[in-house]
Design a protein around this motif. Structure first.
Motif, PDB file in Angstrom:
ATOM      1  N   ALA A  26       0.807  -1.239  -0.018  1.00 37.23           N
ATOM      2  CA  ALA A  26       0.162   0.025   0.021  1.00 37.23           C
ATOM      3  C   ALA A  26       0.798   1.279   0.027  1.00 37.23           C
ATOM      4  N   VAL A  27       2.022   1.296   0.799  1.00 38.17           N
ATOM      5  CA  VAL A  27       2.695   2.422   0.802  1.00 38.17           C
ATOM      6  C   VAL A  27       3.562   2.554  -0.394  1.00 38.17           C
ATOM      7  N   GLU A  30       0.901   3.798  -3.307  1.00 41.19           N
ATOM      8  CA  GLU A  30       0.740   5.483  -2.702  1.00 41.19           C
ATOM      9  C   GLU A  30       1.823   6.236  -2.982  1.00 41.19           C
ATOM     10  N   LEU A  31       3.055   5.818  -2.616  1.00 40.49           N
ATOM     11  CA  LEU A  31       4.413   6.849  -2.964  1.00 40.49           C
ATOM     12  C   LEU A  31       5.511   5.909  -3.504  1.00 40.49           C
ATOM     13  N   PRO A  32       5.240   5.865  -5.066  1.00 36.45           N
ATOM     14  CA  PRO A  32       6.329   5.191  -5.713  1.00 36.45           C
ATOM     15  C   PRO A  32       7.708   5.545  -5.295  1.00 36.45           C
ATOM     16  N   ILE A  37       9.666  -1.278   4.471  1.00 38.56           N
ATOM     17  CA  ILE A  37      10.247  -2.741   4.657  1.00 38.56           C
ATOM     18  C   ILE A  37       9.199  -3.344   5.757  1.00 38.56           C
ATOM     19  N   GLY A  38       8.942  -4.559   5.501  1.00 37.61           N
ATOM     20  CA  GLY A  38       7.973  -5.344   6.283  1.00 37.61           C
ATOM     21  C   GLY A  38       8.731  -6.133   7.206  1.00 37.61           C
ATOM     22  N   LEU A  39       8.308  -6.063   8.453  1.00 39.01           N
ATOM     23  CA  LEU A  39       8.849  -6.814   9.469  1.00 39.01           C
ATOM     24  C   LEU A  39       7.636  -7.584  10.295  1.00 39.01           C
ATOM     25  N   HIS A 363      -4.304   5.598   2.826  1.00 43.06           N
ATOM     26  CA  HIS A 363      -4.790   6.815   3.030  1.00 43.06           C
ATOM     27  C   HIS A 363      -3.628   7.294   4.166  1.00 43.06           C
ATOM     28  N   LEU A 364      -3.320   6.569   5.023  1.00 41.52           N
ATOM     29  CA  LEU A 364      -2.335   6.884   5.936  1.00 41.52           C
ATOM     30  C   LEU A 364      -1.125   7.662   5.306  1.00 41.52           C
TER      31      LEU A 364
END
Length: 373
Positions: A26-27, A30-32, A37-39, A363-364
């Protein structure tokens, strides 16, 4: 701007791994070009093995163990370096027992002993064990029996290690305990601090969700006290140690093995380099299935927020829902949000959790990017 997605699972709908993946996507959408990073994390309950294996670059090893009702089940443990990672939830978790069959007299923790033996056979001597989400209230006798401890009734017959056997224990013999455990280092991830016995103990607090009536809770607690008396003969008392009542008394059983009980969030921090990863982020998004006043008592999102504050990062809470007293979380986060959208049943919310999480995270991200100029 650097983003770290460090969520727990949304229990019943999305694993921590899934939550982190959706947030990251999602991030980035929204912000190419954003560095996200996912943790995925866990605090000792469901998803602990998956979270640690993913975060630590480990692997899964599949094993056949005794299930909560005594039938064989196929499960797995994880590895991180030379440590084996196990969890009660995927060996004898509450969802593994049909609601109509939930009876703490008829469930066993033997599967955890089976899995520990399998890891010992594979030459592991360091263990990380999550206790959340169990279906058992056997005081850990099922696990201990699988590891070689002998429990006899008044006629000298061996007991099988189910909750009903607590009331039948006449003697306990630890001499047959697997000798490899003497050199093992066992760290138990435990997010509760209940003692073994009494109104705040394993049976009265957690027994009802496992199928125990008030009268059965009373009888089980008495049987658990007699069991503790026999185990503690010649030992320092352990029944009142914080966490002894975790997972229907498994915390107590692990204390007899010399294990170290720690809050799950602290265990994760030590093994996945959590502090360092947060220090490198500008924004940290965490969350869980439901956040409420209980989150203040050592739950993972609060620990994330505290580490973020220490490092100068900003933490956001994005959970499946916000429950009673969730306003008390506000001082710890830059914002507290729920992914729930409009009037809906719980089943509908859980079914649509992935899409709602994706939209809420976008959205965030848009709000933060706009506010940051």
């Amino acid at each position: 701007m650097k983003w770290l997605m460090a969520p727990d699972s949304y229990k019943g709908s999305l694993s921590a791994v899934q939550v982190a993946e959706v947030m990251v996507q999602a991030v980035r959408d929204e912000l190419p070009g954003a560095e996200a990073i996912g943790l995925p994390l866990a605090d000792g309950g469901e998803g602990t093995v998956d979270a640690l294996v993913t975060a630590g670059g480990g692997e899964k090893r599949f094993v056949e163990v005794t299930g909560p009702l005594g039938l064989p089940v196929r499960s797995y443990y994880g590895t991180i370096g030379r440590a084996a990672v196990l969890e009660a939830a995927n060996l004898f978790g509450l969802p593994m027992v049909p609601e109509a069959d939930r009876d703490p007299l008829c469930t066993t923790s033997a599967g955890l002993g089976d899995a520990i033996r399998a890891a010992l056979d594979a030459d592991f001597a360091e263990f990380i064990i999550g206790l959340g989400g169990s279906s058992t209230n056997d005081g850990g006798i099922g696990m201990l029996r699988a590891l070689g401890v002998i429990f006899l009734d008044r006629s000298g017959n061996p007991l099988r290690g189910y909750g009903a056997d607590l009331a039948e224990i006449a003697s306990v013999d630890f001499t047959g305990l697997d000798p490899r455990l003497a050199a093992a280092r066992i760290t138990v991830a435990c997010d509760v601090s209940n003692p073994l016995l009494g109104e705040a103990g394993a049976t009265f607090v957690y027994g009802p969700q496992k199928g125990a009536s008030p009268e059965l809770c009373r009888r089980l607690d008495e049987a658990m006290a007699a069991y503790a008396d026999k185990v503690e003969e010649g030992r320092a008392p352990m029944r009142n140690e914080p966490g002894a009542g975790a997972a229907g008394g498994l915390g107590f059983a692990f204390l007899t093995l010399g294990a170290k009980l720690m809050p799950g969030a602290e265990v994760l921090e030590a093994y996945v380099g959590l502090r360092e990863k947060i220090r490198d982020a500008d924004w940290v998004i965490t969350g869980e299935g439901r956040s409420d006043g209980q989150t203040l008592y050592g739950k993972l999102p609060l620990h994330i927020a505290q580490l973020a504050r220490e490092s100068g990062a900003k933490a956001i809470l994005l959970s499946g829902s916000l429950g009673p007293d969730s306003e008390r979380l506000a001082p710890y986060f830059a914002g507290c949000f729920s992914i729930a959208e409009g009037p809906a049943t719980l089943a509908e919310c859980m079914e649509n959790a992935e899409a709602a999480l994706y939209r809420s995270t976008r959205h965030l991200a848009r709000l933060i990017a706009t506010a940051s100029g």
